[in-house]
Scaffold this active site. Structure first.
Site, PDB file in Angstrom:
ATOM      1  N   VAL A  67      20.433 -59.640  22.638  1.00  0.00           N
ATOM      2  CA  VAL A  67      20.867 -58.872  23.804  1.00  0.00           C
ATOM      3  C   VAL A  67      19.824 -57.799  24.081  1.00  0.00           C
ATOM      4  O   VAL A  67      19.398 -57.080  23.173  1.00  0.00           O
ATOM      5  CB  VAL A  67      22.258 -58.225  23.580  1.00  0.00           C
ATOM      6  CG1 VAL A  67      22.655 -57.370  24.781  1.00  0.00           C
ATOM      7  CG2 VAL A  67      23.313 -59.292  23.321  1.00  0.00           C
ATOM      8  N   ALA A 112      17.366 -53.338  22.184  1.00  0.00           N
ATOM      9  CA  ALA A 112      17.772 -54.741  22.034  1.00  0.00           C
ATOM     10  C   ALA A 112      18.407 -54.899  20.662  1.00  0.00           C
ATOM     11  O   ALA A 112      18.322 -53.995  19.819  1.00  0.00           O
ATOM     12  CB  ALA A 112      16.563 -55.665  22.153  1.00  0.00           C
ATOM     13  N   LYS A 113      19.062 -55.970  20.431  1.00  0.00           N
ATOM     14  CA  LYS A 113      19.583 -56.316  19.099  1.00  0.00           C
ATOM     15  C   LYS A 113      19.876 -57.803  19.088  1.00  0.00           C
ATOM     16  O   LYS A 113      20.211 -58.376  20.136  1.00  0.00           O
ATOM     17  CB  LYS A 113      20.873 -55.549  18.801  1.00  0.00           C
ATOM     18  CG  LYS A 113      21.127 -55.370  17.325  1.00  0.00           C
ATOM     19  CD  LYS A 113      20.236 -54.269  16.807  1.00  0.00           C
ATOM     20  CE  LYS A 113      20.500 -53.935  15.359  1.00  0.00           C
ATOM     21  NZ  LYS A 113      19.800 -52.686  15.011  1.00  0.00           N
ATOM     22  N   GLY A 114      19.761 -58.427  17.927  1.00  0.00           N
ATOM     23  CA  GLY A 114      20.046 -59.853  17.855  1.00  0.00           C
ATOM     24  C   GLY A 114      20.386 -60.258  16.448  1.00  0.00           C
ATOM     25  O   GLY A 114      20.405 -59.425  15.536  1.00  0.00           O
ATOM     26  N   ASP A 153      16.634 -56.039  10.192  1.00  0.00           N
ATOM     27  CA  ASP A 153      17.924 -55.327  10.180  1.00  0.00           C
ATOM     28  C   ASP A 153      18.677 -55.869   8.963  1.00  0.00           C
ATOM     29  O   ASP A 153      18.043 -56.306   8.002  1.00  0.00           O
ATOM     30  CB  ASP A 153      18.648 -55.576  11.511  1.00  0.00           C
ATOM     31  CG  ASP A 153      19.755 -54.579  11.779  1.00  0.00           C
ATOM     32  OD1 ASP A 153      19.463 -53.474  12.255  1.00  0.00           O
ATOM     33  OD2 ASP A 153      20.931 -54.898  11.514  1.00  0.00           O
TER      34      ASP A 153
END
Ligand code: NAD
Length: 424
Positions: A67, A112-114, A153
């Site tokens: 995202v 963003a992050k995924g 992460d």
């Protein structure tokens, strides 16, 4: 429910928490309704299927997500996590927080992050490599050094980033170190990246002490979490003359009223045998008891939701620093505000990591690498500048430090949106 009323795919409880924080900050940020609407939803949300061949010869398919919340200030930036709870809503919430954090630090990035929904502990190194390479291939249309730059992460590390960098590079035909950050130094990683978040937490604590006319030296500190953030923060605190009386990891905590030998504990946990604190002789406490120990400064560097309305009234610290993301509930935040206990919020206190990731990207793009002292000094400048802007806004407008940090970040993004206007 009609189609118009159905919730959008990322609208989960965590996303609603991120949205509620944004909406609470909006009245102080003085931004237009059009900009509020624009920033209330992520810019791009991607779900992919990640098929992989397992070691036993069978095949399985994992859901993968990315995202990107806002690209107005530059490429988006954020971690990739491997966890059974990864969802589009979790990625959307974390991507929004990343937008405010990057903007607050004046980094030319959006959030963003995924991640991949899987149990990483159940996968062998070969399976993890296969999953990572296939996922990277599926992200190719939306990532790039000028589009979106992943980082490690939960359950991903510099090896994961090396596989991502290699997969991307093989597609374009040459080495592209600037596609990810948090990679090994041998392929363009930055010195000091590993210590940056913990060191940044202590830089922010030191500034706060100065504003409150206190010396960090001599402050009694308790640190929850003894990993990359908490372990480094504890060592840095002792280096500055503070007394660390309590530390903990997932196995529980250790307490010594006279001060712990943090260097020895750090060596035990990180260097010698990757041991747990439970193996060390001394006065052991539970993680719950640790949070309530008498101290001046409590550093929360383990995981989210550690202090809630249930235990916040028993926390004795005079200052709380959020090394982890989201360790305080909204209710705990309100209790500390009421009692006048300053909370150094996550988007400020743990921003050292993304800041040195930014330095890594800049070094990769320029093919020119800085030394450790240079990076540390640049980090101190960035953290100090952000801290001062937050503190001054908090004093001028009577806001908590969290509100002031959010407002400061949101204003940066809104100003850029205003200046660029709406295409077409
Ligand atoms: P890590 O895995 O290196 O360390 C986590 C530590 O917390 C370990 O000591 C672990 O034993 C402990 N822990 C786990 N569960 C616990 C529990 N239930 N009670 C007490 N301790 C527990 O992770 P990290 O990189 O240090 O990240 C910690 C937090 O900081 C996370 O919220 C992460 O999102 C956040 N953060 C990390 C970075 C970074 O650069 N590493 C940057 C920004 C934010």
């Amino acid at each position: 429910m009609t189609a118009e009323q159905a919730p959008l795919e990322w609208e989960t409880p965590l996303f609603h928490t991120a949205l509620a924080q944004f909406q609470q900050a909006v009245p102080f940020a003085e931004i237009s309704d059009a900009i509020v609407d624009r920033l209330s939803v992520p810019e791009r949300s991607l779900i992919v299927a990640v098929p992989v061949k397992l070691d036993d010869g069978s095949r399985t398919v994992f859901p993968g997500y990315r995202v990107q919340h806002s690209s107005v200030l530059g490429p988006t930036k954020g971690g990739i996590r491997y966890d059974p709870h990864v969802s589009l809503g979790e990625c959307a919430a974390l991507s929004m927080w990343m937008t405010w954090k990057c903007a607050l630090l004046r980094l030319p990035y959006g959030g963003a992050k995924g991640g991949i929904r899987c149990d990483p502990r159940a996968l062998s190194p070969r399976e993890l490599e296969a999953v990572t390479r296939r996922f990277t291939t599926q992200l190719l249309p939306v990532i790039g050094p000028q589009e979106d730059i992943p980082a490690p992460d939960m359950a991903t590390d510099e090896q994961t980033m090396a596989w991502m960098m290699d997969t991307y590079s093989m597609q374009v035909g040459h080495a592209v170190p600037e596609i990810v950050t948090g990679k090994p130094i041998s392929i363009g990683g930055s010195v000091f990246r590993a210590e940056a978040t913990g060191a940044g937490v202590v830089m922010v604590i030191e500034r706060a002490c100065r504003r409150l006319d206190r010396q960090l030296a001599g402050q009694r500190c308790v640190v929850q979490g003894f990993g990359k953030v908490g372990g480094v923060a504890a060592v840095e605190l002792v280096d500055r003359g503070a007394i660390v009386t309590g530390v903990s990891d997932v196995s529980g905590g250790l307490y010594d009223e006279g001060g712990l030998d943090v260097q020895a504990l750090y060596a035990h946990a990180h260097e010698v045998g990757h041991g747990s604190l439970a193996e060390i002789e001394g006065e052991h406490v539970t993680n719950e008891e640790l949070l309530e120990l008498p101290c001046d400064i409590l550093v929360l560097a383990a995981l989210e939701d550690q202090v809630t309305d249930e235990n916040a009234p028993r926390v004795k610290a005079q200052m709380v620093a959020e090394g982890a993301n989201g360790p305080l509930s909204l209710e705990a935040d309100a209790i500390f505000a009421e009692r006048g206990v300053p909370v150094l919020p996550d988007i400020l206190a743990n921003a050292g990591g993304v800041t040195v990731s930014y330095f890594e990207w800049v070094q990769d793009l320029g093919r020119l690498f800085w030394d450790r002292d240079d990076i540390r000094a640049r980090l101190a400048d960035k953290m100090g500048d952000a801290f001062d802007r937050v503190w001054e806004l908090s004093e001028a407008r009577g806001l908590t430090l969290r509100q002031a940090a959010l407002v400061t970040g949101i204003r940066e993004v809104a100003a850029a949106l205003d200046a660029r206007g709406l295409f077409p």
